[in-house]
Design a protein around this motif. Structure first.
Motif, PDB file in Angstrom:
ATOM      1  N   GLY A  33      36.066  24.137  30.626  1.00 22.59           N
ATOM      2  CA  GLY A  33      36.922  24.156  31.797  1.00 22.59           C
ATOM      3  C   GLY A  33      36.323  25.020  32.887  1.00 22.59           C
ATOM      4  N   LEU A  34      37.013  25.045  34.023  1.00 23.66           N
ATOM      5  CA  LEU A  34      36.588  25.829  35.170  1.00 23.66           C
ATOM      6  C   LEU A  34      37.782  26.552  35.773  1.00 23.66           C
ATOM      7  CD1 LEU A  34      34.348  26.501  37.353  1.00 23.66           C
ATOM      8  CD2 LEU A  34      35.315  24.597  38.646  1.00 23.66           C
ATOM      9  N   ILE A  35      37.576  27.815  36.094  1.00 31.58           N
ATOM     10  CA  ILE A  35      38.536  28.568  36.908  1.00 31.58           C
ATOM     11  C   ILE A  35      37.864  28.706  38.265  1.00 31.58           C
ATOM     12  CG2 ILE A  35      39.799  30.715  37.220  1.00 31.58           C
ATOM     13  CD1 ILE A  35      39.523  31.121  34.137  1.00 31.58           C
ATOM     14  N   HIS A  36      38.320  27.923  39.230  1.00 32.01           N
ATOM     15  CA  HIS A  36      37.729  27.951  40.566  1.00 32.01           C
ATOM     16  C   HIS A  36      38.013  29.310  41.196  1.00 32.01           C
ATOM     17  CE1 HIS A  36      37.213  26.977  44.856  1.00 32.01           C
ATOM     18  NE2 HIS A  36      36.283  26.146  44.393  1.00 32.01           N
ATOM     19  N   ILE A  37      37.123  29.773  42.071  1.00 27.50           N
ATOM     20  CA  ILE A  37      37.271  31.077  42.714  1.00 27.50           C
ATOM     21  C   ILE A  37      38.628  31.208  43.426  1.00 27.50           C
ATOM     22  CG2 ILE A  37      36.107  30.357  44.836  1.00 27.50           C
ATOM     23  CD1 ILE A  37      34.847  33.207  44.908  1.00 27.50           C
ATOM     24  N   SER A  38      39.142  30.109  43.948  1.00 30.51           N
ATOM     25  CA  SER A  38      40.435  30.146  44.647  1.00 30.51           C
ATOM     26  C   SER A  38      41.607  30.278  43.683  1.00 30.51           C
ATOM     27  CB  SER A  38      40.614  28.893  45.503  1.00 30.51           C
ATOM     28  OG  SER A  38      40.694  27.739  44.675  1.00 30.51           O
ATOM     29  N   GLU A  39      41.352  30.150  42.387  1.00 29.82           N
ATOM     30  CA  GLU A  39      42.414  30.241  41.384  1.00 29.82           C
ATOM     31  C   GLU A  39      42.389  31.565  40.607  1.00 29.82           C
ATOM     32  OE1 GLU A  39      44.970  28.339  41.064  1.00 29.82           O
ATOM     33  OE2 GLU A  39      44.294  26.880  42.542  1.00 29.82           O
ATOM     34  N   VAL A  40      41.578  32.519  41.050  1.00 30.95           N
ATOM     35  CA  VAL A  40      41.543  33.821  40.378  1.00 30.95           C
ATOM     36  C   VAL A  40      42.766  34.643  40.785  1.00 30.95           C
ATOM     37  CG1 VAL A  40      40.265  35.986  40.115  1.00 30.95           C
ATOM     38  CG2 VAL A  40      39.044  33.804  40.113  1.00 30.95           C
ATOM     39  N   MET A  41      43.083  34.658  42.066  1.00 38.59           N
ATOM     40  CA  MET A  41      44.279  35.335  42.570  1.00 38.59           C
ATOM     41  C   MET A  41      44.630  34.772  43.929  1.00 38.59           C
ATOM     42  SD  MET A  41      42.929  39.166  43.707  1.00 38.59           S
ATOM     43  CE  MET A  41      43.133  39.771  42.071  1.00 38.59           C
ATOM     44  N   THR A  74      43.921  28.160  36.141  1.00 41.62           N
ATOM     45  CA  THR A  74      44.239  29.191  37.122  1.00 41.62           C
ATOM     46  C   THR A  74      44.582  30.496  36.407  1.00 41.62           C
ATOM     47  OG1 THR A  74      45.632  29.787  39.012  1.00 41.62           O
ATOM     48  CG2 THR A  74      46.700  28.540  37.249  1.00 41.62           C
ATOM     49  N   LEU A  75      44.301  31.600  37.086  1.00 41.90           N
ATOM     50  CA  LEU A  75      44.694  32.927  36.599  1.00 41.90           C
ATOM     51  C   LEU A  75      45.819  33.510  37.442  1.00 41.90           C
ATOM     52  CD1 LEU A  75      41.167  34.491  35.973  1.00 41.90           C
ATOM     53  CD2 LEU A  75      42.740  33.515  34.303  1.00 41.90           C
ATOM     54  N   LYS A  76      46.295  32.760  38.422  1.00 43.56           N
ATOM     55  CA  LYS A  76      47.294  33.283  39.353  1.00 43.56           C
ATOM     56  C   LYS A  76      48.608  33.665  38.681  1.00 43.56           C
ATOM     57  CE  LYS A  76      45.553  31.053  43.506  1.00 43.56           C
ATOM     58  NZ  LYS A  76      45.861  30.120  44.587  1.00 43.56           N
ATOM     59  N   GLU A  77      48.882  33.123  37.504  1.00 44.22           N
ATOM     60  CA  GLU A  77      50.114  33.474  36.799  1.00 44.22           C
ATOM     61  C   GLU A  77      49.859  34.413  35.623  1.00 44.22           C
ATOM     62  OE1 GLU A  77      52.985  30.336  36.265  1.00 44.22           O
ATOM     63  OE2 GLU A  77      51.969  29.168  37.804  1.00 44.22           O
ATOM     64  N   ASN A  78      48.652  34.926  35.534  1.00 44.70           N
ATOM     65  CA  ASN A  78      48.280  35.905  34.516  1.00 44.70           C
ATOM     66  C   ASN A  78      48.716  37.275  35.029  1.00 44.70           C
ATOM     67  OD1 ASN A  78      46.557  38.031  33.400  1.00 44.70           O
ATOM     68  ND2 ASN A  78      45.471  36.380  32.354  1.00 44.70           N
ATOM     69  N   GLU A  79      49.526  38.003  34.266  1.00 39.56           N
ATOM     70  CA  GLU A  79      50.087  39.280  34.720  1.00 39.56           C
ATOM     71  C   GLU A  79      49.009  40.304  35.079  1.00 39.56           C
ATOM     72  OE1 GLU A  79      53.179  40.191  35.621  1.00 39.56           O
ATOM     73  OE2 GLU A  79      53.611  38.072  35.321  1.00 39.56           O
TER      74      GLU A  79
END
Length: 126
Positions: A33-41, A74-79
């Protein structure tokens, strides 16, 4: 047999590589998979390496799964990353200089109007 992942599911993935545009990851059953840079925060991320490193295991949310089974995450919902975002909002101007600017009177003169606007916005928001 690979697991079936679905949109909205939270999974643990291991970072296998980092590129300027995002981080490549693998699930425990070797699905890529990929976590795009825009999906880090939600905030602007200049360098993925500031937040992720090869070998790191993170909890990510599945945004989509393509027809080949590759995951878009995405990591945007990672606390943890939400807290990092809050910390960045509270950083001082001096911390921002250390991250992005060379020291010197000319760079200070150029950045001063931007810093004043930022400070005014923060005061208005409070």
């Amino acid at each position: 047999m690979a697991k079936k992942y679905r949109k909205g599911q939270f999974i643990k993935v291991k970072v296998t590589g980092i590129q300027p545009y995002g981080a490549f990851v693998k699930t425990p059953d070797n699905q890529e998979g990929l976590i795009h840079i825009s999906e880090v925060m939600n905030d602007y991320v200049h360098d993925v390496n500031q937040f992720l490193s090869k070998g790191q295991i993170v909890r990510a949310k599945v945004l989509s799964v393509d027809k080949n089974g590759k995951l878009n995450l995405t990591l945007k919902e990672n606390e943890y990353f939400k807290n990092e975002e809050r910390k960045r909002d509270r950083r001082s101007v001096l911390d921002q200089i250390k991250d992005t600017e060379e020291y010197g009177f000319e760079s200070i003169r150029q950045k001063m109007p931007e810093w004043i606007d930022t400070a005014k916005r923060h005061l208005k928001d409070k």
